[in-house]
Design a protein around this motif. Structure first.
Motif, mmCIF file in Angstrom:
data_model
loop_
_atom_site.group_PDB
_atom_site.id
_atom_site.type_symbol
_atom_site.label_atom_id
_atom_site.label_comp_id
_atom_site.label_asym_id
_atom_site.label_seq_id
_atom_site.Cartn_x
_atom_site.Cartn_y
_atom_site.Cartn_z
ATOM 1 N N PRO B 39 0.819 -1.206 0.000
ATOM 2 C CA PRO B 39 0.000 0.000 0.000
ATOM 3 C C PRO B 39 0.857 1.262 0.000
ATOM 4 N N SER B 40 0.284 2.391 -0.418
ATOM 5 C CA SER B 40 1.072 3.618 -0.404
ATOM 6 C C SER B 40 1.405 3.976 1.042
ATOM 7 N N GLY B 41 2.600 4.502 1.206
ATOM 8 C CA GLY B 41 3.057 4.826 2.546
ATOM 9 C C GLY B 41 3.692 3.645 3.257
ATOM 10 N N SER B 42 3.845 2.527 2.535
ATOM 11 C CA SER B 42 4.433 1.361 3.188
ATOM 12 C C SER B 42 5.956 1.422 3.187
ATOM 13 N N GLY B 43 6.526 2.380 2.443
ATOM 14 C CA GLY B 43 7.978 2.563 2.462
ATOM 15 C C GLY B 43 8.696 1.978 1.258
ATOM 16 N N LEU B 202 15.157 -3.892 -9.618
ATOM 17 C CA LEU B 202 14.363 -3.786 -8.404
ATOM 18 C C LEU B 202 13.209 -2.856 -8.760
ATOM 19 N N VAL B 203 11.996 -3.366 -8.636
ATOM 20 C CA VAL B 203 10.843 -2.690 -9.212
ATOM 21 C C VAL B 203 9.793 -2.415 -8.146
ATOM 22 N N VAL B 204 9.335 -1.164 -8.069
ATOM 23 C CA VAL B 204 8.158 -0.858 -7.252
ATOM 24 C C VAL B 204 7.005 -0.657 -8.217
ATOM 25 N N THR B 205 5.931 -1.382 -8.034
ATOM 26 C CA THR B 205 4.840 -1.272 -8.999
ATOM 27 C C THR B 205 3.480 -1.566 -8.369
ATOM 28 N N HIS B 206 2.463 -1.079 -9.044
ATOM 29 C CA HIS B 206 1.085 -1.432 -8.682
ATOM 30 C C HIS B 206 0.488 -2.382 -9.708
ATOM 31 N N SER B 215 8.479 -10.895 -12.545
ATOM 32 C CA SER B 215 9.335 -11.016 -11.363
ATOM 33 C C SER B 215 9.829 -12.430 -11.135
ATOM 34 N N ASP B 216 11.051 -12.522 -10.620
ATOM 35 C CA ASP B 216 11.527 -13.779 -10.077
ATOM 36 C C ASP B 216 11.091 -13.896 -8.622
ATOM 37 N N ARG B 217 10.934 -12.736 -7.999
ATOM 38 C CA ARG B 217 10.553 -12.736 -6.597
ATOM 39 C C ARG B 217 9.697 -11.500 -6.317
ATOM 40 N N VAL B 218 8.713 -11.638 -5.461
ATOM 41 C CA VAL B 218 7.863 -10.521 -5.072
ATOM 42 C C VAL B 218 7.985 -10.332 -3.570
ATOM 43 N N ALA B 219 8.120 -9.055 -3.162
ATOM 44 C CA ALA B 219 8.162 -8.760 -1.733
ATOM 45 C C ALA B 219 6.998 -7.838 -1.411
ATOM 46 N N PHE B 220 6.234 -8.195 -0.398
ATOM 47 C CA PHE B 220 5.109 -7.356 0.007
ATOM 48 C C PHE B 220 5.521 -6.553 1.229
ATOM 49 N N MET B 221 5.412 -5.217 1.097
ATOM 50 C CA MET B 221 5.793 -4.338 2.205
ATOM 51 C C MET B 221 4.579 -3.724 2.848
ATOM 52 N N ASP B 222 4.653 -3.584 4.162
ATOM 53 C CA ASP B 222 3.598 -2.869 4.868
ATOM 54 C C ASP B 222 4.222 -2.245 6.110
ATOM 55 N N ALA B 223 3.900 -0.988 6.355
ATOM 56 C CA ALA B 223 4.385 -0.271 7.532
ATOM 57 C C ALA B 223 5.895 -0.391 7.717
ATOM 58 N N GLY B 224 6.636 -0.225 6.598
ATOM 59 C CA GLY B 224 8.085 -0.172 6.707
ATOM 60 C C GLY B 224 8.762 -1.520 6.862
ATOM 61 N N PRO B 239 -2.084 -15.617 -0.922
ATOM 62 C CA PRO B 239 -1.540 -14.731 0.110
ATOM 63 C C PRO B 239 -1.841 -15.269 1.508
ATOM 64 N N ARG B 240 -0.775 -15.613 2.213
ATOM 65 C CA ARG B 240 -0.976 -16.159 3.554
ATOM 66 C C ARG B 240 -1.189 -15.054 4.573
ATOM 67 N N SER B 241 -0.510 -13.921 4.325
ATOM 68 C CA SER B 241 -0.629 -12.852 5.314
ATOM 69 C C SER B 241 -1.992 -12.164 5.208
ATOM 70 N N GLU B 242 -2.532 -11.850 6.352
ATOM 71 C CA GLU B 242 -3.830 -11.155 6.418
ATOM 72 C C GLU B 242 -3.748 -9.800 5.717
ATOM 73 N N ARG B 243 -2.662 -9.071 5.985
ATOM 74 C CA ARG B 243 -2.513 -7.741 5.405
ATOM 75 C C ARG B 243 -2.340 -7.812 3.890
ATOM 76 N N LEU B 244 -1.609 -8.816 3.427
ATOM 77 C CA LEU B 244 -1.441 -8.981 1.987
ATOM 78 C C LEU B 244 -2.779 -9.319 1.341
ATOM 79 N N ARG B 245 -3.559 -10.164 2.009
ATOM 80 C CA ARG B 245 -4.886 -10.501 1.479
ATOM 81 C C ARG B 245 -5.744 -9.246 1.341
ATOM 82 N N ALA B 246 -5.711 -8.427 2.376
ATOM 83 C CA ALA B 246 -6.493 -7.179 2.345
ATOM 84 C C ALA B 246 -6.026 -6.284 1.199
ATOM 85 N N PHE B 247 -4.711 -6.195 1.047
ATOM 86 C CA PHE B 247 -4.141 -5.362 -0.018
ATOM 87 C C PHE B 247 -4.531 -5.903 -1.388
#
Lengths: 218, 260
Positions: B39-43, B202-206, B215-224, B239-247
């Protein structure tokens, strides 16, 4: 003697006065441009110990009438061990005054360039000086030119004040001719026309330059 | 992962009391494409900008080919401008808002770094610039000013400008977010072809679809923090993470591919 004859006989004095006016103006404008760009860059990017004194000088000088500044350098300078003679003192005072205007114009023009330009220039690995030289200043030029040419015409007009410390520029040459001929009206008019011609050619040059630098639509 | 080209370790950064990066670890191997989503603001943009020292970081380390990016010695004194220029020249960055130099033509935009940083002759720089403009499909636009180009064309010049410098790693910061939807494809096609040739990115994208494909690998960022990372199928499909699911459920409701 006819009026025409009087005018013709005064021409050599007026001419040498005009040359002095142009010399004083050109020297002041040149020095002010170099010093002003440096001051402006210091205001924008300098570390605090540099920024602070420059800020102070710029604010103080901009708050003093040019005439006072000329008298100050001319009369107070020698007391402080800076005995320059009237010509150098006048040029120094005019230069300092215009340099402070140029500093502010530079600051404003550079601030108008989008911050992303600096970032993009950083990202390709340009050094600080290269970023200014190749990316920032070329873009700031368009915003810099109109107020700067304005300032140049102010300097040309302000140069008439150097007559008050005894430099025989166009202004003082006119006054001397009037002193000899007792014809104030025609010679003041001639003087005014010459000043207008100089400044009018400057401002039309400015319009040409502005058109040349109008590559960004905004 | 012995061959990490970019090694981000325990990087932390605060803006005042806001913790924008909170102990980020991320490696990018040679020839690998790693995508950061979140999400935006995730760093994520801040993290990307730490890699070429457009941002400083307070803690941890960012290394490119073993060279610490932000600090010049073990006492963590910040690098001088000249050092930074050298380090930045090893990375290429493409910006969301292009940031082409508006006073220079497309070719001159690409040539500037080649001439002034790589010290190439004008002739050599021009040849290289034209080669890359051709690669991004803009050979016929070399003499145009950015204001005469569409957004997609400008962004392709932006890519050519970054790639022509022959960087070790290419950093892409939401490069399609400012584009009209119909122009996104042409830009992503260029990135895809670079990925196929083994460019490290290294790519930041929506663009979730794009992230999945390239991608060879995806990293999900939230709150830094990086909450999840792994291969795109695993991370994005299940998506196993709750926050990733929401995103993921939020972005999948967005129909336009150009939204940023």
């Amino acid at each position: 003697m006819s009026s025409l004859e009087i005018l013709l006989r005064a021409l050599p004095s007026l001419w040498s006065g005009l040359v002095v006016t142009l010399e004083v103006s050109a020297l002041s404008v040149g020095c002010a441009l170099v010093a002003g760009l440096l001051f402006g860059t210091a205001l924008l990017y300098g570390p605090l110990p540099l920024r602070l004194p420059v800020r102070t000088v710029v604010d103080v000088v901009r708050g003093i009438p040019v005439l006072v500044l000329i008298f100050f350098v001319y009369y107070v300078g020698p007391a402080a061990g800076l005995d320059l003679g009237s010509f150098a003192a006048a040029v120094l005072a005019l230069s300092l005054f215009s340099a402070c205007q140029v500093a502010e114009i530079t600051r404003g023009a550079v601030a108008s360039v989008h911050h992303g330009q600096m970032e993009a220039a950083r990202a390709i690995g340009l050094t600080f000086r290269q970023r200014l030289l190749w990316v920032i200043f070329p873009q700031a030029t368009r915003r810099f030119l109109p107020p700067w040419i304005n300032g140049v015409t102010d300097t040309v007009k302000g140069s008439a004040l150097v007559s008050l410390v005894g430099i025989v520029d166009l202004m003082l040459a006119i006054q001397q001719v009037i002193g000899r001929t007792y014809r104030p009206m025609p010679f003041y008019i001639v003087g005014a026309i010459i000043y207008i011609l100089i400044n009018y050619s400057l401002s039309s040059a400015s319009r040409h330059l502005e058109a040349r630098f109008a590559y960004v639509r905004d | 992962m012995g061959d990490a080209l970019v090694r981000i370790a325990a990087v932390g950064k605060s803006f005042g009391t806001t913790r924008v990066l909170d102990g980020v670890d991320l490696d990018v191997n040679r020839g690998e494409v790693v995508t950061i989503i979140g999400p935006s603001g995730s760093g994520k943009t801040t993290l990307l900008r730490c890699v070429n020292a457009l941002e400083t970081y307070d803690e941890g380390s960012v290394r490119i080919d073993g060279v610490e990016v932000g600090f010049r010695d073990d006492r963590r004194r910040p690098r001088r401008d000249r050092d930074l220029s050298r380090i930045r020249a090893a990375t290429g960055m493409v910006f969301q808002l292009f940031y082409l130099f508006p006073h220079l033509t497309a070719a001159e935009n690409v040539m500037l770094g080649l001439r002034r940083v790589r010290r190439m002759t004008k002739q050599a720089a021009r040849e290289r610039a034209l080669h890359w403009l051709d690669r991004v499909g803009l050979a016929d636009r070399a003499g145009n000013l950015p204001s005469q180009l569409s957004g997609g064309q400008q962004q392709r010049v932006g890519i050519a400008r970054a790639v022509a410098m022959d960087p070790k790693v290419l950093l892409l910061d939401e490069i399609t977010s400012a584009l009209d939807p119909e122009l996104v494809g042409e830009v992503l096609a260029v990135v895809r072809s670079l990925a196929d040739e083994g460019m490290t990115m290294l790519v930041v994208t929506h663009e979730m679809q794009f992230a999945r494909e390239v991608s060879d690998r995806v990293a999900f960022m939230d709150a830094g923090r990086i909450v999840v990372q792994g291969d795109p199928e695993t991370v994005l499909r299940s998506p196993r993470s709750e926050r990733l699911r929401a995103f993921m459920s939020r972005v999948s409701h967005v129909s336009s591919p150009g939204v940023g």
